[in-house]
Design an enzyme around this catalytic site. Structure first.
Site, PDB file in Angstrom:
ATOM      1  N   GLU A 121       0.833  -1.216   0.000  1.00 26.86           N
ATOM      2  CA  GLU A 121       0.000   0.000   0.000  1.00 26.86           C
ATOM      3  C   GLU A 121       0.859   1.254   0.000  1.00 26.86           C
ATOM      4  O   GLU A 121       0.541   2.248  -0.651  1.00 26.86           O
ATOM      5  CB  GLU A 121      -0.944   0.018   1.218  1.00 26.86           C
ATOM      6  N   ARG A 125       0.479   3.718  -3.172  1.00 29.51           N
ATOM      7  CA  ARG A 125      -0.219   4.979  -2.894  1.00 29.51           C
ATOM      8  C   ARG A 125       0.760   6.127  -2.657  1.00 29.51           C
ATOM      9  O   ARG A 125       0.609   7.214  -3.215  1.00 29.51           O
ATOM     10  CB  ARG A 125      -1.131   4.827  -1.670  1.00 29.51           C
ATOM     11  N   ASP A 261      -4.419 -10.039  -8.319  1.00 28.29           N
ATOM     12  CA  ASP A 261      -4.737  -9.142  -9.437  1.00 28.29           C
ATOM     13  C   ASP A 261      -3.569  -8.379 -10.056  1.00 28.29           C
ATOM     14  O   ASP A 261      -3.161  -8.595 -11.193  1.00 28.29           O
ATOM     15  CB  ASP A 261      -5.853  -8.169  -9.026  1.00 28.29           C
ATOM     16  N   GLU A 375     -12.032  -0.268 -10.274  1.00 28.87           N
ATOM     17  CA  GLU A 375     -11.622  -1.184 -11.344  1.00 28.87           C
ATOM     18  C   GLU A 375     -12.569  -1.203 -12.543  1.00 28.87           C
ATOM     19  O   GLU A 375     -12.129  -1.265 -13.689  1.00 28.87           O
ATOM     20  CB  GLU A 375     -11.449  -2.614 -10.786  1.00 28.87           C
ATOM     21  N   THR A 465      -1.006   0.753 -10.620  1.00 27.58           N
ATOM     22  CA  THR A 465      -2.216   0.078 -10.156  1.00 27.58           C
ATOM     23  C   THR A 465      -3.058   0.988  -9.260  1.00 27.58           C
ATOM     24  O   THR A 465      -4.227   0.715  -9.008  1.00 27.58           O
ATOM     25  CB  THR A 465      -1.882  -1.244  -9.424  1.00 27.58           C
TER      26      THR A 465
END
Ligand code: DMJ
Length: 606
Positions: A121, A125, A261, A375, A465
């Site tokens: 994360e 981010r 994913d 998504e 992503t």
């Protein structure tokens, strides 16, 4: 017994609601160009409603509590939402807020803190947010260069990257899931990491290496991918969780959604951004295996990685990025079908639940929420970009309507804790501003113009992503640039060497058999004779081909698609799915006039 006037009023209320829900002209017709413009502006307003809510009520805490108008520290306590929103501000052309935010972050952020954070994360981010903003703020060509900017965000990114490095010190090379920013990895830290967590770091770390000229970041993340891929099953599938010390899979469910994913996503994107063929070859094998073992047209299931036996016949909302990835890979037919299926779930509930059971065609118990995930918007944008089929604008409009009608709350947008009852929860993840509204805005801007950095800017951009913009600048991509850029390939007869080429490109002499980014058994792979990856420019390629999005419907398919639009239903739709009607909510745009004061105040407070 109600009196006559009361009955009459009730009737009129019903009639008004009926007209609003079912006869609203915007719902009956396709999105017109004028409406696309309005929708783009509406999405912009959505961004500011949430962004201003965050700045007013939560900043410098990590995330907004949009219902109670408060804030919370959810990741590291470093203004996460502001960092995640930086490049959306730039994309929207908001020079003042972008510059003020970059300046505040440059002056106030520090990572020398005793916080244990998620490596994944924090990378996608925070590191990604800092790097993309740095690349915009430092470059005239973006039109958003900040004159006073002096690499503050890059320095912060490098400092953060070094603090994450101890996580990679494992026997397998696959990183620990968490690391303490001040003290490194705790001796009691869990040794179990998810595949997505360990294998979705290469874009941010690779960019960091190329900007700092220190290869360590790129090396450790590539090593992590190798560590995961080396442990693939005989079917070329990876599991969901792995022990980073023993290398044993602790969760052997293979799928394209939860816990895995973005592992697939970064294989292709690392190749596209860096031109590193190793990622391409892994992607080709991994993608072929996914299509062979997980694809159950139009859905994807989870299977045991060794036997391919189905373990979970579930659609989970994280899978919805996949059609967008397929657009980048050039495999558009299945992308179209899968998007239709996924969107039918959205239409049924107004949102996608975290889990939707494909055996019972109902919401999976315990997976009823919609935490504002991006998504489906992401795939909708990519499919519209590839096909320009207006049905994707209609889909975007339905998504906006759902968010406005059911998720909008006093200071931002609320998670939906139950998609069947549209119950709101007092939380707003930072990715709502980094991704969800970004992809919606891009979708409608594309229909209108486009006039934005991504679709009409100085570079090709790869989205991380987390939706962060990573440009293929010479500094980042030219090291191994090749004209097969973004999945399209040149014929040798079609090559013109670019004078600006770097002579030492390791790919110059490579003449292997290569097709598109697709596996060799792909229906697209043998369409064009190719002679390898050849550095230079390919004058014969269209813009779309260079981006791997050059999809033209064969005439019989075009016909099929039209008839489908005219009434045929997909498998999913035939399960009597109900369309959730879009509705306009009553709201008035809120403007945050005190934005600069807020930044200054907070800065002084620290
Ligand atoms: C984001 O943080 C990223 O898109 C990640 O890859 C998956 N989860 C969220 C969005 O759903």
């Amino acid at each position: 017994m109600p009196s006559a006037p009361i009955l009459l009023s009730l009737f009129f209320i019903f009639l008004s609601a009926y007209s609003h829900f079912f006869l609203h002209p915007a719902l009956a017709d396709g999105v017109t160009p004028e409406e696309a413009k309005q929708l783009r502006d509406e999405v912009r307003e959505m961004f500011y409603h949430a962004f201003n809510g965050y700045m007013d009520h939560a900043f410098p805490l990590d995330e907004l509590r949009p219902h109670s108008c408060g804030g919370e520290d959810s990741l590291g306590g470093y203004a996460l939402t502001l960092i995640d929103a930086l490049d959306t501000l730039a994309l929207l052309g908001d020079r003042d807020r972008f510059a003020a935010s970059v300046e505040w972050i440059g002056k106030n952020l520090q990572f020398n803190i005793n916080k244990t954070v998620s490596v994944f994360e924090t990378t996608i981010r925070v590191l990604g947010g800092l790097l993309s903003a740095h690349l915009i703020a430092s470059d005239y060509a973006t039109g958003m260069r900040i004159p006073t900017y002096d690499n503050q965000l890059l320095n912060l990114a490098e400092d953060l990257g070094r603090r994450l490095l101890p996580a990679f010190d494992t026997p397998s090379g696959i990183p620990f899931g968490s690391v303490n920013l001040m003290y490194g990895v705790d001796e009691h830290e869990s040794r179990i990491t998810s595949t997505a967590g360990g294998g979705t770091l290469s874009l941010e770390f690779g960019v960091l290496s190329r900007l700092t000229n220190d290869p360590i970041f790129e090396q450790v993340t590539k090593n992590a991918v190798r560590g995961l891929w080396a442990r693939r099953s005989k079917l070329n599938l990876v599991g969901a969780h792995i022990n980073v010390f023993t290398g044993e899979w602790t969760q052997k469910d293979a799928g394209i959604g939860t816990s895995i994913d973005s592992f697939y996503e970064y294989l292709l994107k690392a190749y596209l951004l860096f031109g590193d063929e190793e990622y391409l070859y892994i992607f080709q094998e991994a993608y072929a295996a996914a299509m062979r073992c997980l694809y159950n047209d139009p859905w994807y299931v989870e299977v045991n990685m060794d036997s391919a036996a189905v373990v979970w016949p579930l659609f989970n909302s994280l899978q919805a990025f996949w059609p967008g990835l397929q657009v980048l890979a050039g495999d558009i037919d299945p992308a179209i079908r899968t998007h239709t299926a996924f969107f039918s779930v959205w239409k049924r509930y107004g949102f996608t639940p975290e889990g939707f059971n494909l055996a019972t065609f109902s919401v999976q118990h315990g997976q009823r929420s919609y935490p504002l995930r991006p998504e489906l918007m992401e795939s909708t944008y990519w499919l519209y970009k590839a096909t320009r089929d207006p049905k994707y604008l209609d889909a975007g409009r339905e998504m906006v309507a759902s968010l406005q009608y059911s998720a909008r709350c006093p200071c931002g947008y609320c998670h939906i804790s139950d998609v069947e009852f549209h119950k709101q929860e007092d939380h707003m993840e930072s990715f709502f501003l980094a991704e969800t509204v970004k992809y919606l805005w891009l979708l409608f801007d594309l229909a209108v113009g486009p006039d934005n950095l991504v679709d009409n800017g100085p570079y090709k951009y790869i989205f991380s992503t987390e939706g962060h913009l990573l440009p293929a600048t010479p500094e980042i991509s030219l090291v191994q640039e090749h004209c097969s850029y973004f999945g399209a390939y040149c014929n040798t007869s079609n090559i013109r060497q670019d004078a600006s080429d770097v002579a030492t490109n390791p790919l110059d002499n490579l003449h292997g058999r290569v097709g598109t980014a697709l596996p060799s058994n792909s229906r697209f792979s043998d369409s064009t004779p190719i002679s390898g990856l050849i550095k230079g420019v390919c004058p014969g390629l269209t813009h779309g081909q260079k981006f791997g999005i050059s999809y033209v419907l064969p005439s019989h398919r075009a016909h099929e698609d039209v008839s489908r639009n005219q009434g045929e239903q997909t498998n999913a739709e035939s399960h009597s799915m109900v369309v959730v009607q879009s509705q306009n909510s009553d709201y008035s745009p809120s403007q945050n006039k005190n934005y600069h004061e807020k930044l200054v105040e907070s800065s002084e407070g620290e």
